[in-house]
Scaffold this motif. Structure first.
Motif, PDB file in Angstrom:
ATOM      1  N   VAL A 208      68.582  76.163  47.745  1.00 39.24           N
ATOM      2  CA  VAL A 208      67.637  75.812  49.143  1.00 39.24           C
ATOM      3  C   VAL A 208      66.413  76.670  48.476  1.00 39.24           C
ATOM      4  O   VAL A 208      65.283  76.114  48.299  1.00 39.24           O
ATOM      5  N   GLY A 209      66.093  78.092  48.541  1.00 39.82           N
ATOM      6  CA  GLY A 209      65.769  78.834  47.642  1.00 39.82           C
ATOM      7  C   GLY A 209      65.187  78.504  46.050  1.00 39.82           C
ATOM      8  O   GLY A 209      63.963  78.090  46.026  1.00 39.82           O
ATOM      9  N   LEU A 210      66.165  78.275  45.214  1.00 38.62           N
ATOM     10  CA  LEU A 210      66.106  77.070  44.192  1.00 38.62           C
ATOM     11  C   LEU A 210      64.934  76.239  44.618  1.00 38.62           C
ATOM     12  O   LEU A 210      63.611  76.456  43.633  1.00 38.62           O
ATOM     13  N   ALA A 211      65.246  75.405  45.024  1.00 49.04           N
ATOM     14  CA  ALA A 211      64.020  74.661  45.470  1.00 49.04           C
ATOM     15  C   ALA A 211      63.165  74.825  46.198  1.00 49.04           C
ATOM     16  O   ALA A 211      61.397  74.551  45.706  1.00 49.04           O
ATOM     17  N   GLY A 212      62.504  76.194  46.978  1.00 48.84           N
ATOM     18  CA  GLY A 212      61.684  76.775  46.834  1.00 48.84           C
ATOM     19  C   GLY A 212      60.307  77.008  45.846  1.00 48.84           C
ATOM     20  O   GLY A 212      59.327  77.060  46.168  1.00 48.84           O
ATOM     21  N   ALA A 213      61.667  77.441  45.204  1.00 52.22           N
ATOM     22  CA  ALA A 213      60.740  78.393  44.488  1.00 52.22           C
ATOM     23  C   ALA A 213      60.357  77.570  43.333  1.00 52.22           C
ATOM     24  O   ALA A 213      58.910  77.158  43.208  1.00 52.22           O
ATOM     25  N   LEU A 214      60.706  75.918  43.135  1.00 54.96           N
ATOM     26  CA  LEU A 214      60.117  75.208  42.630  1.00 54.96           C
ATOM     27  C   LEU A 214      58.546  73.840  43.192  1.00 54.96           C
ATOM     28  O   LEU A 214      57.694  73.576  42.142  1.00 54.96           O
ATOM     29  N   VAL A 215      59.437  74.357  44.001  1.00 62.04           N
ATOM     30  CA  VAL A 215      57.949  73.779  45.093  1.00 62.04           C
ATOM     31  C   VAL A 215      56.662  74.319  44.944  1.00 62.04           C
ATOM     32  O   VAL A 215      55.617  74.208  44.307  1.00 62.04           O
ATOM     33  N   ALA A 216      56.614  75.905  44.920  1.00 61.29           N
ATOM     34  CA  ALA A 216      55.888  77.004  45.073  1.00 61.29           C
ATOM     35  C   ALA A 216      54.826  76.467  43.859  1.00 61.29           C
ATOM     36  O   ALA A 216      54.015  76.507  43.368  1.00 61.29           O
ATOM     37  N   GLN A 217      56.299  76.293  42.820  1.00 60.48           N
ATOM     38  CA  GLN A 217      55.227  76.034  41.271  1.00 60.48           C
ATOM     39  C   GLN A 217      55.111  75.130  40.274  1.00 60.48           C
ATOM     40  O   GLN A 217      53.925  75.034  40.204  1.00 60.48           O
ATOM     41  N   SER A 218      55.794  74.572  41.751  1.00 60.25           N
ATOM     42  CA  SER A 218      54.604  72.776  40.942  1.00 60.25           C
ATOM     43  C   SER A 218      53.330  72.250  42.139  1.00 60.25           C
ATOM     44  O   SER A 218      52.274  72.748  41.567  1.00 60.25           O
ATOM     45  N   GLN A 219      53.922  72.924  43.109  1.00 64.08           N
ATOM     46  CA  GLN A 219      51.782  72.566  44.382  1.00 64.08           C
ATOM     47  C   GLN A 219      51.108  74.056  43.725  1.00 64.08           C
ATOM     48  O   GLN A 219      50.248  73.251  44.470  1.00 64.08           O
ATOM     49  N   GLY A 220      51.148  74.812  42.971  1.00 63.09           N
ATOM     50  CA  GLY A 220      50.436  75.833  42.723  1.00 63.09           C
ATOM     51  C   GLY A 220      50.589  76.938  43.781  1.00 63.09           C
ATOM     52  O   GLY A 220      49.056  78.118  42.897  1.00 63.09           O
ATOM     53  N   ALA A 221      51.562  77.408  44.887  1.00 61.30           N
ATOM     54  CA  ALA A 221      50.808  78.098  45.777  1.00 61.30           C
ATOM     55  C   ALA A 221      52.739  78.387  47.028  1.00 61.30           C
ATOM     56  O   ALA A 221      53.473  77.402  46.931  1.00 61.30           O
ATOM     57  N   ALA A 222      53.135  79.441  47.720  1.00 59.85           N
ATOM     58  CA  ALA A 222      54.211  79.819  48.236  1.00 59.85           C
ATOM     59  C   ALA A 222      53.337  80.022  49.438  1.00 59.85           C
ATOM     60  O   ALA A 222      51.970  80.571  50.072  1.00 59.85           O
ATOM     61  N   ASP A 223      53.404  79.260  50.969  1.00 61.36           N
ATOM     62  CA  ASP A 223      53.680  78.903  51.657  1.00 61.36           C
ATOM     63  C   ASP A 223      53.579  79.874  53.142  1.00 61.36           C
ATOM     64  O   ASP A 223      55.445  78.924  53.201  1.00 61.36           O
ATOM     65  N   VAL A 224      53.782  80.000  54.333  1.00 60.28           N
ATOM     66  CA  VAL A 224      55.035  80.575  55.131  1.00 60.28           C
ATOM     67  C   VAL A 224      55.544  79.583  55.590  1.00 60.28           C
ATOM     68  O   VAL A 224      56.452  80.092  56.685  1.00 60.28           O
TER      69      VAL A 224
END
Length: 314
Positions: A208-224
């Protein structure tokens, strides 16, 4: 008629972007479904930690990339962070005797504050930063930029699927499956069931952490807040995939996770883009609830219909 990937007029190009965007997101959430499959199906461990470990992976990857780390190393650290979160949940259950569901809720709540600490605020933008998607963008002409993340996530998901399949057939994987199926019998066979639970929940949240990292890099941001509802999406993908592909083996179960996630995202994209339905972004949770309900009900309905047809033939 232009080809599927041939540059064309704006309406069809938007349709292409919506379609491949849904496939891209579905592949990422297939990794979430892998994690939920391990906790819910293999270990029979209801785990809500994923709503916290998903943004944790995104936060760790984003902060490290901004700090100058290689994007792949940052993604690897996101996996480690997710595994640590899962291990905390499992240890609360195994060592302190806290009910598994309650233990996961406690960890999920704590991770909200941890994520704010990691990011130093509610979000971290990754604009103008090199990510794991950057190299893949150079492989395709500029007009097909939307295909680069799809190709990347196909490769990542396929690698994870094969590794998980091999792991589940190993001695440790079989011990983990035995722990989930019958803990008492597993302990009688000399299996350290507590260790298996810790390893399984940690592995689940690492994915799940891997998926979160990929989403952040794909969408261009990490959000809480990006982890809100991830457990529901993962369950929808898992249950929907099992309705399409009967999980009679580990490989079929893992394939069902990916297929279910892609179908789920395509259904969401269709519902939100079909003008005849009149649905908007505010209806996303409603659509999710309907899809999950259908995924749960339809297999039983299909079984009853087949049984009735069998009786009529007899």
């Amino acid at each position: 008629m232009p080809g599927l990937l041939q540059p064309c007029e704006r309406p069809l190009m938007l349709s292409q972007i919506a379609f491949f965007g849904a496939v891209e997101t579905g592949l990422i959430y297939g990794l979430v479904a892998f994690g939920i499959y391990i906790s819910f199906r293999v270990l029979d461990f209801p785990d809500l930690t994923v709503d916290g470990s998903f943004p944790l992976g995104a936060a760790v990857a984003a902060v490290l990339i901004i700090a100058g780390w290689n994007p792949w190393l940052a993604t690897g650290m996101a996996i480690v962070a997710g595994m640590a979160a899962g291990a905390v949940t499992a240890l609360l259950n195994v060592k302190l005797g806290i009910l598994n569901l309650l233990a996961s809720i406690l960890t999920m709540i704590a991770l909200y504050s941890v994520n704010l600490r990691v990011m130093g605020g509610p979000n971290v933008p990754l604009l103008m930063q090199d990510t794991v998607v950057t190299w893949w963008d150079s492989l395709l002409p500029p007009e097909y930029y939307f295909l680069a993340p799809v190709l990347l996530f196909v490769v990542v998901t396929a690698i994870v699927l094969v590794l998980l399949w091999r792991f589940m057939k190993s001695e440790i994987g079989l011990s983990m499956r035995a722990t989930g199926a019958n803990p008492r019998m597993a302990r009688a066979q000399g299996i350290a069931t507590g260790a298996m639970v810790v390893l399984g929940v940690a592995l689940s949240n690492g994915l799940v952490g891997l998926a979160g990292a990929l989403v952040a890099q794909s969408q261009g941001a990490a959000d809480v807040t990006m982890g809100v509802g991830v457990i529901v999406i993962g369950l929808a993908s898992l249950i929907g995939g099992e309705a399409v592909i009967s999980p009679t083996s580990v490989l079929r179960a893992l394939l069902a996770c990916v297929v279910g996630a892609i179908i789920y995202r395509l259904a969401i994209a269709f519902a939100l883009n079909a003008d005849v339905l009149g649905l908007g972004a505010q209806d996303l949770n409603l659509i999710t609830a309907i899809l999950v309900t259908l995924a749960i009900v339809l297999p039983g309905f299909r079984t009853r219909v087949q049984a009735r047809m069998t009786r009529n033939k007899a």
